[in-house]
Design a protein around this motif. Structure first.
Motif, PDB file in Angstrom:
ATOM      1  N   GLN A 185      10.090   0.762   1.005  1.00 24.69           N
ATOM      2  CA  GLN A 185      11.261   0.237   0.292  1.00 24.69           C
ATOM      3  C   GLN A 185      11.569   1.071  -0.944  1.00 24.69           C
ATOM      4  O   GLN A 185      12.726   1.350  -1.270  1.00 24.69           O
ATOM      5  CB  GLN A 185      11.010  -1.197  -0.179  1.00 24.69           C
ATOM      6  N   ILE A 186      10.504   1.434  -1.654  1.00 20.20           N
ATOM      7  CA  ILE A 186      10.654   2.117  -2.941  1.00 20.20           C
ATOM      8  C   ILE A 186      11.277   3.495  -2.742  1.00 20.20           C
ATOM      9  O   ILE A 186      12.214   3.885  -3.446  1.00 20.20           O
ATOM     10  CB  ILE A 186       9.291   2.208  -3.643  1.00 20.20           C
ATOM     11  N   PHE A 236       9.397  -4.732  -5.940  1.00 19.26           N
ATOM     12  CA  PHE A 236       9.632  -4.770  -4.501  1.00 19.26           C
ATOM     13  C   PHE A 236      10.876  -5.599  -4.206  1.00 19.26           C
ATOM     14  O   PHE A 236      11.187  -6.562  -4.922  1.00 19.26           O
ATOM     15  CB  PHE A 236       8.437  -5.390  -3.776  1.00 19.26           C
ATOM     16  N   ASN A 262      11.072   0.809 -13.502  1.00 19.25           N
ATOM     17  CA  ASN A 262      11.991   0.045 -12.657  1.00 19.25           C
ATOM     18  C   ASN A 262      13.452   0.426 -12.935  1.00 19.25           C
ATOM     19  O   ASN A 262      14.305  -0.419 -13.218  1.00 19.25           O
ATOM     20  CB  ASN A 262      11.779  -1.456 -12.873  1.00 19.25           C
ATOM     21  N   GLU A 287       3.024  -1.224  -8.690  1.00 18.10           N
ATOM     22  CA  GLU A 287       4.291  -1.781  -8.213  1.00 18.10           C
ATOM     23  C   GLU A 287       4.216  -3.309  -8.073  1.00 18.10           C
ATOM     24  O   GLU A 287       3.266  -3.845  -7.523  1.00 18.10           O
ATOM     25  CB  GLU A 287       4.656  -1.168  -6.856  1.00 18.10           C
ATOM     26  N   ASN A 329      15.212   4.690  -3.847  1.00 18.40           N
ATOM     27  CA  ASN A 329      15.379   5.782  -4.804  1.00 18.40           C
ATOM     28  C   ASN A 329      16.081   6.981  -4.194  1.00 18.40           C
ATOM     29  O   ASN A 329      16.861   7.657  -4.867  1.00 18.40           O
ATOM     30  CB  ASN A 329      14.017   6.175  -5.383  1.00 18.40           C
ATOM     31  N   SER A 339       7.053  -1.656 -14.232  1.00 16.44           N
ATOM     32  CA  SER A 339       6.813  -0.963 -12.972  1.00 16.44           C
ATOM     33  C   SER A 339       7.888  -1.291 -11.943  1.00 16.44           C
ATOM     34  O   SER A 339       8.621  -2.267 -12.067  1.00 16.44           O
ATOM     35  CB  SER A 339       5.436  -1.342 -12.416  1.00 16.44           C
ATOM     36  N   VAL A 340       7.936  -0.455 -10.901  1.00 16.15           N
ATOM     37  CA  VAL A 340       8.911  -0.651  -9.834  1.00 16.15           C
ATOM     38  C   VAL A 340       8.710  -2.007  -9.160  1.00 16.15           C
ATOM     39  O   VAL A 340       7.578  -2.422  -8.893  1.00 16.15           O
ATOM     40  CB  VAL A 340       8.767   0.478  -8.792  1.00 16.15           C
ATOM     41  N   PHE A 356       5.723  -0.307   0.884  1.00 14.81           N
ATOM     42  CA  PHE A 356       5.965   0.863   0.036  1.00 14.81           C
ATOM     43  C   PHE A 356       7.222   1.655   0.415  1.00 14.81           C
ATOM     44  O   PHE A 356       7.900   2.196  -0.472  1.00 14.81           O
ATOM     45  CB  PHE A 356       4.753   1.793   0.040  1.00 14.81           C
ATOM     46  N   PRO A 374       3.397   6.197  -4.877  1.00 16.30           N
ATOM     47  CA  PRO A 374       2.991   4.876  -5.360  1.00 16.30           C
ATOM     48  C   PRO A 374       1.954   5.013  -6.482  1.00 16.30           C
ATOM     49  O   PRO A 374       1.083   5.886  -6.425  1.00 16.30           O
ATOM     50  CB  PRO A 374       2.378   4.220  -4.117  1.00 16.30           C
ATOM     51  N   LEU A 396      16.237   3.102 -11.000  1.00 23.03           N
ATOM     52  CA  LEU A 396      16.405   3.958  -9.834  1.00 23.03           C
ATOM     53  C   LEU A 396      16.623   5.420 -10.240  1.00 23.03           C
ATOM     54  O   LEU A 396      17.215   5.721 -11.277  1.00 23.03           O
ATOM     55  CB  LEU A 396      17.579   3.465  -8.993  1.00 23.03           C
TER      56      LEU A 396
END
Length: 362
Positions: free
Chosen positions: A223-224, A206, A167, A197, A228, A203-204, A221, A193, A169
């Motif tokens: 969004q991730i 949302f 988590n 998440e 980044n 983890s990343v 997904f 992914p 960027l």
């Protein structure tokens, strides 16, 4: 010419290790084997799984005759996937390995990344020269990750660095040692992914909160990738590492035009904040970032899809992928059927061959 007669590179194929961590123990020291005994022998997974695909997202019809999970047998994958569809190269990225980002212990993550890499080098890459590996690194410790890249990244069968995300960027200087090593060896960075998440602290996350169902999670997904890529762009990574390329796999691409328009508009208004960006931001993204076709979004009308592909400059940026052996596999015979032939050739082969340096190997 139809797809079956075209040269095809599948840029997103997922092999599996039967037994999870237990299957990796021969590639660890005795002390690390003891460390992973008992409850540590299984990598953590997200509780929200595809409702129609059983306990995992792997299709049951990909189960090899030898037993084990779909995607676990390189010989059966060759017979079931590569040969029937005329796939010239399959880029292997282990989403199972990606789950190491759920581990807060850095030593465990580093050990697992190395074990996954050595397992696939040993069990897969000698089976068929069409298999090429996106080696995995543990981003918990970027210096150790860079060492791993330099350890095996010069091998011909290693064509990318799969970077499961914590988590933080991607524009953060935390990742610079990884980028330096990848650029040095001419390897693109692959993100994908991981299935963790929103479920683990490392983890990343949302945007806005934690999804409560698989359909909600899967729909969000993009969004991730969007966050980044914006981070890479505005933190100046594309300027600092001008030869480095990135592949956003399985995040879709229909959102890309909106993002390009938005970053260009903001740059015109706030460019003083990012003086290192001497060109419109969209130009950096188009030069440095690629996207896979799967899962292929299907708009109301075919012409809408063609318009989106034109907006994202698909002849440069889109790579065909199947996501085999997962539940939502896209096959070459049914993907992009109505595209102009020249664009299909770029998407199905040329873009991937250029990104992964496969032209010289043909």
């Amino acid at each position: 010419m139809n797809n079956s007669r075209m040269k095809i590179i599948d840029s997103d194929v997922h092999p599996w290790v039967n037994g999870d961590i237990e299957g990796l123990k021969p590639y660890m020291s005795k002390s690390w084997q003891m460390r992973f005994e008992g409850k540590r022998a299984i990598l953590p997974d997200h509780p929200l799984r595809p409702p129609l695909a059983g306990a995992t997202s792997i299709r049951r019809d990909t189960t090899p005759p030898s037993g084990g999970a779909g995607g676990s047998d390189p010989y059966f994958m060759r017979e079931d996937h590569l040969d029937p569809h005329g796939i010239e190269y399959a880029i292997l990225s282990s989403i199972q390995a990606g789950k190491l980002v759920s581990l807060p212990n850095t030593g465990e993550a580093i050990t697992l990344a190395r074990a996954f890499n050595d397992y696939f080098r040993d069990k897969w890459l000698d089976v068929d020269s069409r298999y090429r590996l996106a080696m995995c690194v543990a981003v918990h410790d970027p210096v150790e990750a860079a060492k791993e890249i330099r350890r095996i990244g010069g091998e011909q069968s290693i064509v990318a660095v799969y970077m499961p995300l914590i988590n933080v960027l991607m524009g953060n200087r935390h990742y610079y040692p990884i980028y330096e090593a990848a650029e040095e060896l001419g390897l693109p960075i692959l993100i994908h992914p991981t299935g963790t998440e929103g479920a683990f602290q490392t983890s990343v996350a949302f945007a806005g909160g934690v999804p409560s169902s698989y359909i909600e999670r899967h729909s969000c997904f993009p969004q991730i990738a969007m966050g980044n890529i914006a981070s890479l762009l505005f933190e100046g990574v594309f300027v600092r590492f001008p030869k480095l390329k990135f592949l956003a796999a399985e995040f879709g691409f229909s959102w890309v035009p909106h993002m390009l328009w938005r970053v260009d508009q903001n740059w015109r208004q706030f460019r003083r904040e990012v003086p290192w960006l001497e060109q419109e931001p969209s130009r950096y993204v188009l030069d440095h970032v690629r996207f896979t076709s799967q899962p292929l979004e299907e708009p109301e009308k075919d012409e809408y899809l063609i318009q989106i592909l034109e907006m994202v400059h698909a002849e440069r940026t889109i790579l065909f992928s199947t996501d085999y052996p997962h539940w939502d596999t896209d096959y070459p015979e049914t993907t992009f059927q109505r595209l102009p032939q020249a664009m299909k050739q770029r998407i199905f082969y040329d873009n991937a061959a250029e990104l992964f340096g496969l032209n010289a190997a043909v």
